[in-house]
Design a protein around this motif. Structure first.
Motif, PDB file in Angstrom:
ATOM      1  N   PHE A 175       0.589  -1.249  -0.056  1.00 46.78           N
ATOM      2  CA  PHE A 175      -0.503   0.085  -0.386  1.00 46.78           C
ATOM      3  C   PHE A 175       1.159   1.316  -0.463  1.00 46.78           C
ATOM      4  CE2 PHE A 175       0.257  -0.857   4.685  1.00 46.78           C
ATOM      5  CZ  PHE A 175       1.203   0.456   4.968  1.00 46.78           C
ATOM      6  N   ALA A 176       1.857   0.997   0.282  1.00 43.72           N
ATOM      7  CA  ALA A 176       3.045   1.787   0.726  1.00 43.72           C
ATOM      8  C   ALA A 176       4.004   2.846  -0.336  1.00 43.72           C
ATOM      9  CB  ALA A 176       3.686   2.392   1.838  1.00 43.72           C
ATOM     10  N   MET A 183      -3.118  12.519   5.749  1.00 46.91           N
ATOM     11  CA  MET A 183      -2.589  11.903   6.825  1.00 46.91           C
ATOM     12  C   MET A 183      -3.432  11.379   8.176  1.00 46.91           C
ATOM     13  SD  MET A 183      -0.197  11.245   4.998  1.00 46.91           S
ATOM     14  CE  MET A 183       0.363  10.476   5.919  1.00 46.91           C
ATOM     15  N   ASP A 184      -4.136  12.160   8.602  1.00 47.67           N
ATOM     16  CA  ASP A 184      -5.149  11.816   9.461  1.00 47.67           C
ATOM     17  C   ASP A 184      -6.091  10.173   9.153  1.00 47.67           C
ATOM     18  OD1 ASP A 184      -4.123  13.734  11.493  1.00 47.67           O
ATOM     19  OD2 ASP A 184      -6.080  14.418  11.243  1.00 47.67           O
ATOM     20  N   LEU A 189      -5.680   2.888   7.926  1.00 47.03           N
ATOM     21  CA  LEU A 189      -3.981   2.014   8.006  1.00 47.03           C
ATOM     22  C   LEU A 189      -3.878   1.418   9.272  1.00 47.03           C
ATOM     23  CD1 LEU A 189      -2.543   2.969   4.310  1.00 47.03           C
ATOM     24  CD2 LEU A 189      -3.343   1.119   4.783  1.00 47.03           C
ATOM     25  N   PHE A 190      -2.874   2.458   9.289  1.00 44.48           N
ATOM     26  CA  PHE A 190      -1.776   2.651  10.795  1.00 44.48           C
ATOM     27  C   PHE A 190      -2.242   2.097  11.701  1.00 44.48           C
ATOM     28  CE2 PHE A 190       0.007   5.706   7.485  1.00 44.48           C
ATOM     29  CZ  PHE A 190       0.863   4.348   6.950  1.00 44.48           C
ATOM     30  N   GLN A 216      -7.814   0.249  16.118  1.00 37.00           N
ATOM     31  CA  GLN A 216      -7.587   0.563  17.752  1.00 37.00           C
ATOM     32  C   GLN A 216      -8.740   1.105  17.269  1.00 37.00           C
ATOM     33  OE1 GLN A 216      -5.229   0.925  19.917  1.00 37.00           O
ATOM     34  NE2 GLN A 216      -4.023  -0.270  18.495  1.00 37.00           N
ATOM     35  N   PRO A 217      -9.820   1.591  18.879  1.00 35.76           N
ATOM     36  CA  PRO A 217     -10.996   1.585  18.505  1.00 35.76           C
ATOM     37  C   PRO A 217     -11.251   2.734  17.994  1.00 35.76           C
ATOM     38  CG  PRO A 217     -10.059   1.169  21.013  1.00 35.76           C
ATOM     39  CD  PRO A 217      -8.604   1.047  19.938  1.00 35.76           C
ATOM     40  N   TRP A 218     -10.252   3.644  18.493  1.00 37.37           N
ATOM     41  CA  TRP A 218     -11.024   4.879  18.665  1.00 37.37           C
ATOM     42  C   TRP A 218     -10.838   5.771  16.907  1.00 37.37           C
ATOM     43  CZ3 TRP A 218      -6.397   4.295  20.574  1.00 37.37           C
ATOM     44  CH2 TRP A 218      -5.033   4.076  20.457  1.00 37.37           C
ATOM     45  N   SER A 219     -10.476   4.205  16.157  1.00 37.64           N
ATOM     46  CA  SER A 219     -10.408   5.482  14.415  1.00 37.64           C
ATOM     47  C   SER A 219     -11.421   4.842  14.146  1.00 37.64           C
ATOM     48  CB  SER A 219      -9.788   4.252  13.758  1.00 37.64           C
ATOM     49  OG  SER A 219      -7.716   4.105  14.148  1.00 37.64           O
TER      50      SER A 219
END
Length: 233
Positions: A14-15, A113-114, A120-121, A125-128
């Protein structure tokens, strides 16, 4: 003496075509400057020898004689200022091109980027997932503003410049995303940038350099992240 840049010898699929050494390679191709590449295996960017060049342990860096630079935007603007082809000849035109370079990096890229962090990165995580609608709304607003200013022009201020190079490089992070497709003006703008021979050479060179192997544990990390993202879905 040819300048030397640093780049990775391997990144996830992907990068590929997105690592920021591509921006520097593109600028070098536009100004007709041959260069050499010092390739780093994953992990070497955090080791002391590279930290001495780049304090944040990232790529690219640029070395030319006694000059050592990091940050792709700074390198692109150095190349534009020291060689012909990426800035207008007149003082005001150079200022406007520089303005668009900073707009790309400081105003347009942060919400994009957010989005990459959330999808992706840190997708596991539960907040994404909860914050994704707000991130996409900010991106949509920025893209609408950028498209409105471009209008029917081919490039932002006359001839193609360093400002356009960096704006295209930022926008193409979303090249396969509906957010960019929703702005046909910008999708066409990105396509014009990618059609430039200098960009095609730079992209081909970056892709050809990915001859290394993933770091130990990468497959396990991917599997763990995918399992966690599925739990949160």
């Amino acid at each position: 003496m040819q300048p030397v840049i640093t780049a990775f010898d391997w990144v996830p699929d992907f990068a590929r075509g997105q690592v920021r050494d591509l921006r520097v390679r593109w600028a070098l191709e536009e100004v007709g400057q041959p260069y050499r590449v010092r390739y780093l295996a994953q992990g070497e960017q955090k080791a002391p020898p590279h930290r001495a060049r780049q304090p944040f342990g990232q790529v690219p860096t640029y070395e030319e004689g006694e000059l050592l630079l990091y940050e792709s935007g700074a390198i692109v603007l150095h190349l534009a200022d020291s060689r012909d082809g990426l800035l207008p000849d007149d003082r005001l035109g150079r200022a406007r091109a520089t303005e668009w370079a900073f707009a790309a990096l400081n105003t347009v890229e942060p919400p994009i980027m957010d989005h990459a962090i959330a999808t992706l990165f840190e997708a596991d995580q539960p907040w994404s997932r909860p914050r994704l609608p707000a991130v996409e709304a900010r991106i949509a607003e920025r893209l609408g503003e950028v498209a409105a200013r471009l209008g029917e022009r081919e490039w932002y201020d006359g001839a193609f410049s360093a400002g356009d190079l960096l704006m295209v490089a930022v926008l193409r992070i979303l090249r396969d995303h509906p957010l960019l497709a929703a702005q046909p003006t910008l999708a066409a703008y990105v396509a014009r940038g990618e059609a430039r021979p200098a960009f095609r050479r730079a992209l081909a060179d970056q892709l050809a350099g990915f001859t290394g192997s993933p770091p130990p544990g990468f497959a396990e990390w991917i599997a763990k992240r995918a399992a966690r993202a599925e739990q949160l879905a």
